[in-house]
Design an enzyme around this catalytic site. Structure first.
Site, PDB file in Angstrom:
ATOM      1  N   TYR A  95      39.588 -38.071 -57.936  1.00  0.00           N
ATOM      2  CA  TYR A  95      39.501 -36.794 -57.233  1.00  0.00           C
ATOM      3  C   TYR A  95      39.032 -35.700 -58.184  1.00  0.00           C
ATOM      4  O   TYR A  95      38.258 -34.822 -57.805  1.00  0.00           O
ATOM      5  CB  TYR A  95      40.847 -36.433 -56.600  1.00  0.00           C
ATOM      6  CG  TYR A  95      41.202 -37.330 -55.443  1.00  0.00           C
ATOM      7  CD1 TYR A  95      40.684 -37.098 -54.176  1.00  0.00           C
ATOM      8  CD2 TYR A  95      42.033 -38.433 -55.628  1.00  0.00           C
ATOM      9  CE1 TYR A  95      40.985 -37.937 -53.110  1.00  0.00           C
ATOM     10  CE2 TYR A  95      42.348 -39.277 -54.571  1.00  0.00           C
ATOM     11  CZ  TYR A  95      41.825 -39.020 -53.321  1.00  0.00           C
ATOM     12  OH  TYR A  95      42.118 -39.857 -52.273  1.00  0.00           O
ATOM     13  N   ASN A 118      37.641 -36.717 -43.725  1.00  0.00           N
ATOM     14  CA  ASN A 118      36.345 -37.348 -43.484  1.00  0.00           C
ATOM     15  C   ASN A 118      36.389 -38.106 -42.149  1.00  0.00           C
ATOM     16  O   ASN A 118      37.126 -39.072 -42.010  1.00  0.00           O
ATOM     17  CB  ASN A 118      36.033 -38.312 -44.629  1.00  0.00           C
ATOM     18  CG  ASN A 118      34.818 -39.164 -44.371  1.00  0.00           C
ATOM     19  OD1 ASN A 118      33.980 -38.858 -43.539  1.00  0.00           O
ATOM     20  ND2 ASN A 118      34.731 -40.270 -45.095  1.00  0.00           N
ATOM     21  N   CYS A 126      34.768 -42.589 -48.455  1.00  0.00           N
ATOM     22  CA  CYS A 126      35.947 -41.968 -49.049  1.00  0.00           C
ATOM     23  C   CYS A 126      36.877 -43.007 -49.690  1.00  0.00           C
ATOM     24  O   CYS A 126      37.699 -42.655 -50.529  1.00  0.00           O
ATOM     25  CB  CYS A 126      36.681 -41.127 -48.015  1.00  0.00           C
ATOM     26  SG  CYS A 126      37.112 -41.996 -46.502  1.00  0.00           S
ATOM     27  N   HIS A 127      36.712 -44.276 -49.332  1.00  0.00           N
ATOM     28  CA  HIS A 127      37.536 -45.328 -49.934  1.00  0.00           C
ATOM     29  C   HIS A 127      37.223 -45.513 -51.417  1.00  0.00           C
ATOM     30  O   HIS A 127      38.009 -46.114 -52.141  1.00  0.00           O
ATOM     31  CB  HIS A 127      37.369 -46.661 -49.180  1.00  0.00           C
ATOM     32  CG  HIS A 127      35.982 -47.222 -49.217  1.00  0.00           C
ATOM     33  ND1 HIS A 127      34.987 -46.780 -48.368  1.00  0.00           N
ATOM     34  CD2 HIS A 127      35.412 -48.171 -49.999  1.00  0.00           C
ATOM     35  CE1 HIS A 127      33.865 -47.446 -48.623  1.00  0.00           C
ATOM     36  NE2 HIS A 127      34.102 -48.299 -49.616  1.00  0.00           N
ATOM     37  N   GLU A 153      33.477 -54.759 -52.259  1.00  0.00           N
ATOM     38  CA  GLU A 153      32.347 -54.148 -52.950  1.00  0.00           C
ATOM     39  C   GLU A 153      32.257 -54.585 -54.410  1.00  0.00           C
ATOM     40  O   GLU A 153      31.194 -54.496 -55.011  1.00  0.00           O
ATOM     41  CB  GLU A 153      32.426 -52.622 -52.846  1.00  0.00           C
ATOM     42  CG  GLU A 153      32.161 -52.117 -51.440  1.00  0.00           C
ATOM     43  CD  GLU A 153      32.095 -50.607 -51.348  1.00  0.00           C
ATOM     44  OE1 GLU A 153      32.194 -49.913 -52.383  1.00  0.00           O
ATOM     45  OE2 GLU A 153      31.941 -50.114 -50.217  1.00  0.00           O
TER      46      GLU A 153
END
Length: 166
Positions: A95, A118, A126-127, A153
């Site tokens: 953040y 979001n 946002c993950h 990912e």
């Protein structure tokens, strides 16, 4: 007021629901939906372009979404969401880093709040934002989903398809 058009489809993480404008711009997107919307007009064909890109993502053939976006938010929220789209597939940032990227290193808390609002999860990734110490922090879809998306990912596709994230 603009007509709400929505549709749904199945993903490896549950039912997805997408809302689009009449011109096809995405305004909201949920994964792992527990129920379908009650208002608006359902038109699964109107969200076919969303389904195509999400299917490609989960098949490992897409790392960047190219969908037109039209989320409703404050100018600051939109700035944060735009910066989220710049986080590369398979990477995470804190953040604090996100706050620095939007020009205010002291705004980590405000950035976290904008991140939490979001409306286009997964597609506006946002993950990919985590705590400064590397821990997973809040995610509207739940921390198990956030962890699973990050693992996916990072190249661990054996996690898909999910049978349950609850």
């Amino acid at each position: 007021m603009m007509e709400e058009i929505w549709g749904s489809f199945t993903t490896p993480v549950g039912t997805a629901v997408a809302w689009v404008t009449p011109d096809g711009s995405l305004t909201r997107f949920w994964t792992n939906a527990r129920s379908l919307p009650k208002g608006g007009r359902r038109d699964d064909g109107a969200i076919a372009h969303v389904k195509t890109e999400v299917d490609e993502y989960f098949a490992g053939a897409r790392k960047d979404f190219t969908l037109p976006l039209a989320a409703d938010g404050t100018p600051f929220q939109k700035q944060v969401w735009a910066e989220l789209c710049r986080i590369p597939f398979g990477e995470t940032i804190s953040y604090l880093t996100l706050a620095t990227r939007v020009g205010d290193p002291g705004a980590a808390r405000a950035v976290g709040h904008a991140n939490g609002r979001n409306p286009i999860g997964l597609i506006v990734p946002c993950h990919r934002v985590i705590g400064a110490n590397g821990t997973l922090t809040g995610y509207a879809g739940g921390l198990p989903l956030k962890q699973a998306l990050l693992e996916f990912e990072s190249g661990q596709p054996s996690l898909f398809p999910f049978t349950s994230l609850s």
